[in-house]
Write a protein that holds these residues in place. Structure first.
Motif, PDB file in Angstrom:
ATOM      1  N   ASP A  27      -8.447  65.298  14.907  1.00 28.67           N
ATOM      2  CA  ASP A  27      -7.038  65.693  14.841  1.00 28.67           C
ATOM      3  C   ASP A  27      -6.856  67.140  15.298  1.00 28.67           C
ATOM      4  O   ASP A  27      -5.873  67.465  15.986  1.00 28.67           O
ATOM      5  CB  ASP A  27      -6.510  65.530  13.416  1.00 28.67           C
ATOM      6  CG  ASP A  27      -6.401  64.070  12.991  1.00 28.67           C
ATOM      7  OD1 ASP A  27      -6.477  63.183  13.863  1.00 28.67           O
ATOM      8  OD2 ASP A  27      -6.248  63.819  11.779  1.00 28.67           O
ATOM      9  N   THR A  28      -7.799  68.003  14.933  1.00 22.79           N
ATOM     10  CA  THR A  28      -7.728  69.410  15.340  1.00 22.79           C
ATOM     11  C   THR A  28      -7.869  69.559  16.853  1.00 22.79           C
ATOM     12  O   THR A  28      -7.204  70.396  17.470  1.00 22.79           O
ATOM     13  CB  THR A  28      -8.834  70.217  14.629  1.00 22.79           C
ATOM     14  OG1 THR A  28      -8.610  70.172  13.224  1.00 22.79           O
ATOM     15  CG2 THR A  28      -8.838  71.662  15.091  1.00 22.79           C
ATOM     16  N   LEU A  29      -8.718  68.731  17.452  1.00 27.05           N
ATOM     17  CA  LEU A  29      -8.988  68.841  18.892  1.00 27.05           C
ATOM     18  C   LEU A  29      -7.979  68.093  19.752  1.00 27.05           C
ATOM     19  O   LEU A  29      -7.963  68.261  20.973  1.00 27.05           O
ATOM     20  CB  LEU A  29     -10.390  68.317  19.198  1.00 27.05           C
ATOM     21  CG  LEU A  29     -11.557  69.055  18.536  1.00 27.05           C
ATOM     22  CD1 LEU A  29     -12.872  68.368  18.884  1.00 27.05           C
ATOM     23  CD2 LEU A  29     -11.597  70.522  18.959  1.00 27.05           C
ATOM     24  N   ALA A  30      -7.153  67.268  19.128  1.00 22.25           N
ATOM     25  CA  ALA A  30      -6.242  66.393  19.895  1.00 22.25           C
ATOM     26  C   ALA A  30      -5.313  67.177  20.811  1.00 22.25           C
ATOM     27  O   ALA A  30      -4.952  66.700  21.898  1.00 22.25           O
ATOM     28  CB  ALA A  30      -5.439  65.524  18.937  1.00 22.25           C
TER      29      ALA A  30
ATOM     30  N   ALA B 160     -15.089  63.741  10.566  1.00 18.73           N
ATOM     31  CA  ALA B 160     -14.845  63.446  11.983  1.00 18.73           C
ATOM     32  C   ALA B 160     -13.355  63.312  12.286  1.00 18.73           C
ATOM     33  O   ALA B 160     -12.881  63.803  13.320  1.00 18.73           O
ATOM     34  CB  ALA B 160     -15.596  62.189  12.408  1.00 18.73           C
ATOM     35  N   ARG B 161     -12.608  62.655  11.415  1.00 18.74           N
ATOM     36  CA  ARG B 161     -11.181  62.478  11.683  1.00 18.74           C
ATOM     37  C   ARG B 161     -10.453  63.819  11.694  1.00 18.74           C
ATOM     38  O   ARG B 161      -9.591  64.063  12.554  1.00 18.74           O
ATOM     39  CB  ARG B 161     -10.556  61.551  10.639  1.00 18.74           C
ATOM     40  CG  ARG B 161      -9.087  61.218  10.917  1.00 18.74           C
ATOM     41  CD  ARG B 161      -8.524  60.276   9.872  1.00 18.74           C
ATOM     42  NE  ARG B 161      -9.233  58.997   9.898  1.00 18.74           N
ATOM     43  CZ  ARG B 161      -8.923  57.998  10.723  1.00 18.74           C
ATOM     44  NH1 ARG B 161      -7.940  58.149  11.608  1.00 18.74           N
ATOM     45  NH2 ARG B 161      -9.588  56.871  10.679  1.00 18.74           N
ATOM     46  N   ALA B 162     -10.795  64.688  10.760  1.00 15.58           N
ATOM     47  CA  ALA B 162     -10.157  66.003  10.720  1.00 15.58           C
ATOM     48  C   ALA B 162     -10.446  66.789  11.987  1.00 15.58           C
ATOM     49  O   ALA B 162      -9.556  67.441  12.557  1.00 15.58           O
ATOM     50  CB  ALA B 162     -10.632  66.776   9.492  1.00 15.58           C
ATOM     51  N   LEU B 163     -11.706  66.731  12.457  1.00 13.89           N
ATOM     52  CA  LEU B 163     -12.041  67.443  13.688  1.00 13.89           C
ATOM     53  C   LEU B 163     -11.327  66.830  14.883  1.00 13.89           C
ATOM     54  O   LEU B 163     -10.817  67.555  15.747  1.00 13.89           O
ATOM     55  CB  LEU B 163     -13.561  67.431  13.900  1.00 13.89           C
ATOM     56  CG  LEU B 163     -14.066  68.142  15.154  1.00 13.89           C
ATOM     57  CD1 LEU B 163     -13.639  69.602  15.186  1.00 13.89           C
ATOM     58  CD2 LEU B 163     -15.594  68.040  15.255  1.00 13.89           C
TER      59      LEU B 163
ATOM     60  N   GLY C  68      -9.907  72.496  10.240  1.00 10.38           N
ATOM     61  CA  GLY C  68      -8.524  72.044  10.339  1.00 10.38           C
ATOM     62  C   GLY C  68      -7.604  72.991  11.070  1.00 10.38           C
ATOM     63  O   GLY C  68      -6.392  72.747  11.120  1.00 10.38           O
ATOM     64  N   GLU C  69      -8.152  74.056  11.647  1.00  7.55           N
ATOM     65  CA  GLU C  69      -7.326  75.064  12.314  1.00  7.55           C
ATOM     66  C   GLU C  69      -7.620  75.098  13.808  1.00  7.55           C
ATOM     67  O   GLU C  69      -8.645  75.640  14.230  1.00  7.55           O
ATOM     68  CB  GLU C  69      -7.582  76.445  11.700  1.00  7.55           C
ATOM     69  CG  GLU C  69      -7.100  76.593  10.271  1.00  7.55           C
ATOM     70  CD  GLU C  69      -5.582  76.638  10.186  1.00  7.55           C
ATOM     71  OE1 GLU C  69      -4.942  77.058  11.187  1.00  7.55           O
ATOM     72  OE2 GLU C  69      -5.048  76.257   9.133  1.00  7.55           O
ATOM     73  N   PRO C  70      -6.742  74.545  14.652  1.00  5.26           N
ATOM     74  CA  PRO C  70      -7.008  74.505  16.100  1.00  5.26           C
ATOM     75  C   PRO C  70      -7.283  75.867  16.721  1.00  5.26           C
ATOM     76  O   PRO C  70      -8.092  75.972  17.644  1.00  5.26           O
ATOM     77  CB  PRO C  70      -5.725  73.887  16.663  1.00  5.26           C
ATOM     78  CG  PRO C  70      -5.163  73.074  15.539  1.00  5.26           C
ATOM     79  CD  PRO C  70      -5.496  73.845  14.300  1.00  5.26           C
ATOM     80  N   ARG C  71      -6.643  76.906  16.212  1.00  5.46           N
ATOM     81  CA  ARG C  71      -6.805  78.235  16.831  1.00  5.46           C
ATOM     82  C   ARG C  71      -8.242  78.746  16.754  1.00  5.46           C
ATOM     83  O   ARG C  71      -8.650  79.576  17.568  1.00  5.46           O
ATOM     84  CB  ARG C  71      -5.847  79.230  16.188  1.00  5.46           C
ATOM     85  CG  ARG C  71      -6.057  79.435  14.713  1.00  5.46           C
ATOM     86  CD  ARG C  71      -4.849  80.135  14.070  1.00  5.46           C
ATOM     87  NE  ARG C  71      -4.953  80.166  12.624  1.00  5.46           N
ATOM     88  CZ  ARG C  71      -5.525  81.140  11.934  1.00  5.46           C
ATOM     89  NH1 ARG C  71      -6.063  82.165  12.589  1.00  5.46           N
ATOM     90  NH2 ARG C  71      -5.575  81.107  10.628  1.00  5.46           N
TER      91      ARG C  71
ATOM     92  N   ALA D 260     -13.365  65.141  25.381  1.00  6.69           N
ATOM     93  CA  ALA D 260     -14.383  65.634  24.453  1.00  6.69           C
ATOM     94  C   ALA D 260     -15.028  64.439  23.767  1.00  6.69           C
ATOM     95  O   ALA D 260     -14.413  63.378  23.623  1.00  6.69           O
ATOM     96  CB  ALA D 260     -13.772  66.575  23.423  1.00  6.69           C
ATOM     97  N   LEU D 261     -16.267  64.622  23.347  1.00  3.47           N
ATOM     98  CA  LEU D 261     -16.977  63.606  22.568  1.00  3.47           C
ATOM     99  C   LEU D 261     -17.500  64.254  21.304  1.00  3.47           C
ATOM    100  O   LEU D 261     -18.303  65.187  21.364  1.00  3.47           O
ATOM    101  CB  LEU D 261     -18.134  63.004  23.368  1.00  3.47           C
ATOM    102  CG  LEU D 261     -19.029  62.022  22.593  1.00  3.47           C
ATOM    103  CD1 LEU D 261     -18.265  60.759  22.215  1.00  3.47           C
ATOM    104  CD2 LEU D 261     -20.289  61.674  23.397  1.00  3.47           C
ATOM    105  N   ILE D 262     -17.025  63.777  20.162  1.00  5.42           N
ATOM    106  CA  ILE D 262     -17.548  64.216  18.868  1.00  5.42           C
ATOM    107  C   ILE D 262     -18.702  63.301  18.501  1.00  5.42           C
ATOM    108  O   ILE D 262     -18.542  62.090  18.410  1.00  5.42           O
ATOM    109  CB  ILE D 262     -16.465  64.150  17.776  1.00  5.42           C
ATOM    110  CG1 ILE D 262     -15.294  65.072  18.096  1.00  5.42           C
ATOM    111  CG2 ILE D 262     -17.064  64.507  16.409  1.00  5.42           C
ATOM    112  CD1 ILE D 262     -14.093  64.885  17.176  1.00  5.42           C
ATOM    113  N   VAL D 263     -19.875  63.883  18.307  1.00  8.31           N
ATOM    114  CA  VAL D 263     -21.049  63.115  17.894  1.00  8.31           C
ATOM    115  C   VAL D 263     -21.398  63.526  16.473  1.00  8.31           C
ATOM    116  O   VAL D 263     -21.612  64.701  16.188  1.00  8.31           O
ATOM    117  CB  VAL D 263     -22.254  63.356  18.819  1.00  8.31           C
ATOM    118  CG1 VAL D 263     -23.430  62.487  18.387  1.00  8.31           C
ATOM    119  CG2 VAL D 263     -21.884  63.069  20.270  1.00  8.31           C
ATOM    120  N   SER D 264     -21.438  62.554  15.576  1.00 11.73           N
ATOM    121  CA  SER D 264     -21.763  62.811  14.193  1.00 11.73           C
ATOM    122  C   SER D 264     -22.746  61.738  13.718  1.00 11.73           C
ATOM    123  O   SER D 264     -23.387  61.073  14.540  1.00 11.73           O
ATOM    124  CB  SER D 264     -20.482  62.834  13.344  1.00 11.73           C
ATOM    125  OG  SER D 264     -20.741  63.313  12.043  1.00 11.73           O
TER     126      SER D 264
END
Length: 366
Positions: free
Chosen positions: A61-64, A56-59, A29-32, A43-47
């Motif tokens: 949101d972090t990468l947005a 997946a949603r949390a990741l 949850g921490e973009p830094r 980006a493509l999140i594969v899960s």
């Protein structure tokens, strides 16, 4: 679990392919914490269908804030789906979204997801960057680190793949809170293996703390993940493509892969097969003069305390030999095993088929 403001960092030293492993709680949850990830338009999140609903949603949101577009793909879950058909789903998504050579793939899940996403990243447009976000203990301490990527073939595990390093490994220990108990035990197998092959002081620590690890004590898990990553980083840094030293990381795997293939992928978890395989490999080590019976019993007891099987399935002795000859470490049809030549040190050895049969006959269910 509380958020660690400064995650612990382990470096994989591979020249221009070097990258960090970050270990801490609440990192997703921490973009830094993703500053080491490459910059790109997409980006493509594969899960998979188990992990995606949890993280997946949390990741995303972090990468947005880092990418103009963040796409997501859910794969079917399980070792049985680590194949060409499932791999093509990743390529389909990349092409459908018009992803280019800078698109960053994020592997969110366990070892199956990480291996397949890494192989897809190595292959798509001849290589795109990827980041490992392992959510199982086994992936955090082993499969996400070191750049081994692959899919299975019906005749052998991980036989089709490539060495391809990630740009970043993000081990968020908070994801272990949702890990089923069986998966936790599977991860402990890969932690235990580091002791006999490299660091007996760590083995002593695991013995003293196995109950805390089984209870998911945050401090115990953090130490186990960090030390495992340190050992793997040291080995991979010396032998990236497994031409020598790195092979010791396969302790228990020759027997273990035969169990997985022989039963059918997914019947036993990888870590379960490795745990049982280590007991068999220790017995072979004893017959070759590397360890004594007391060591075999000590390792077997720890594997059992970790909730792992110590008796191999009855596949038939000749079937075991047939499966192990397909192993990647075999040379000219000769099976080669990682054995303990003394506690804390391992080596590659061949062994007569008669000796291997004796080990299997002693260690398999009747």
């Amino acid at each position: 679990m509380s958020v660690l403001l400064s995650p612990e960092r382990v470096e994989i030293q591979l020249g221009e392919r070097s990258y960090p492993i970050l270990i801490g709680n609440g990192l997703l949850g921490e973009p830094r914490h993703f500053d080491a990830a490459p910059a790109a338009a997409s980006a493509l999140i594969v899960s998979n269908t188990t992990v995606a609903p949890l993280y997946a949603r949390a990741l995303r949101d972090t990468l947005a804030g880092r990418f103009q577009a963040v796409h997501m793909l859910e794969l079917p879950d399980g070792e049985a789906h680590k194949d060409w058909q499932t791999l093509n789903l990743i390529f389909d998504a990349l092409l459908r979204h018009g992803c280019d050579r800078k698109t960053v793939l994020f592997a969110l899940g366990g070892g199956v997801v990480g291996d397949m996403v890494g192989f897809a990243a190595a292959s798509y447009m001849r290589g795109v960057p990827f980041v490992q976000v392992p959510t199982t203990l086994l992936a955090q301490v082993d499969s996400s680190v070191g750049g081994k990527t692959a899919i299975n073939h019906p005749l052998g595990k991980n036989m089709i793949g490539a060495f391809y390093q990630p740009r970043l490994v993000m081990c968020d220990l908070a994801t272990l809170s949702t890990l089923p108990a069986r998966e936790l035990s599977a991860g402990l197998a890969e932690i235990i293996k580091y002791g006999p092959i490299y660091d007996m002081a760590f083995f002593d620590w695991i013995e003293a703390n196995i109950d805390a690890l089984m209870a998911r004590d945050p401090a115990a898990l953090a130490h186990a993940v960090r030390r495992s990553c340190e050992i793997k980083a040291a080995v991979v840094g010396q032998d990236e493509r497994e031409t020598g030293l790195r092979a010791i990381l396969n302790f228990g795997h020759t027997f273990g892969h035969a169990i997985e293939s022989g039963l059918g992928y997914g019947e036993w978890l990888h870590g379960e097969a490795v745990g049982c395989g280590m007991v068999l490999a220790a017995r072979l080590s004893q017959r070759l003069g590397g360890v004594d019976e007391a060591f075999v019993q000590r390792l077997s007891a720890l594997v059992e305390r970790a909730g792992l099987p110590v008796v191999a399935p009855a596949l038939g002795l000749e079937r075991y030999l047939e499966l192990m000859r397909i192993d990647k470490k075999s040379e000219a049809g000769e099976i080669r095993f990682v054995v303990i030549d003394q506690p804390g040190s391992a080596a590659m050895r061949s062994a007569p088929d008669t000796m291997v049969r004796e080990v299997l006959a002693q260690g398999c269910a009747s």
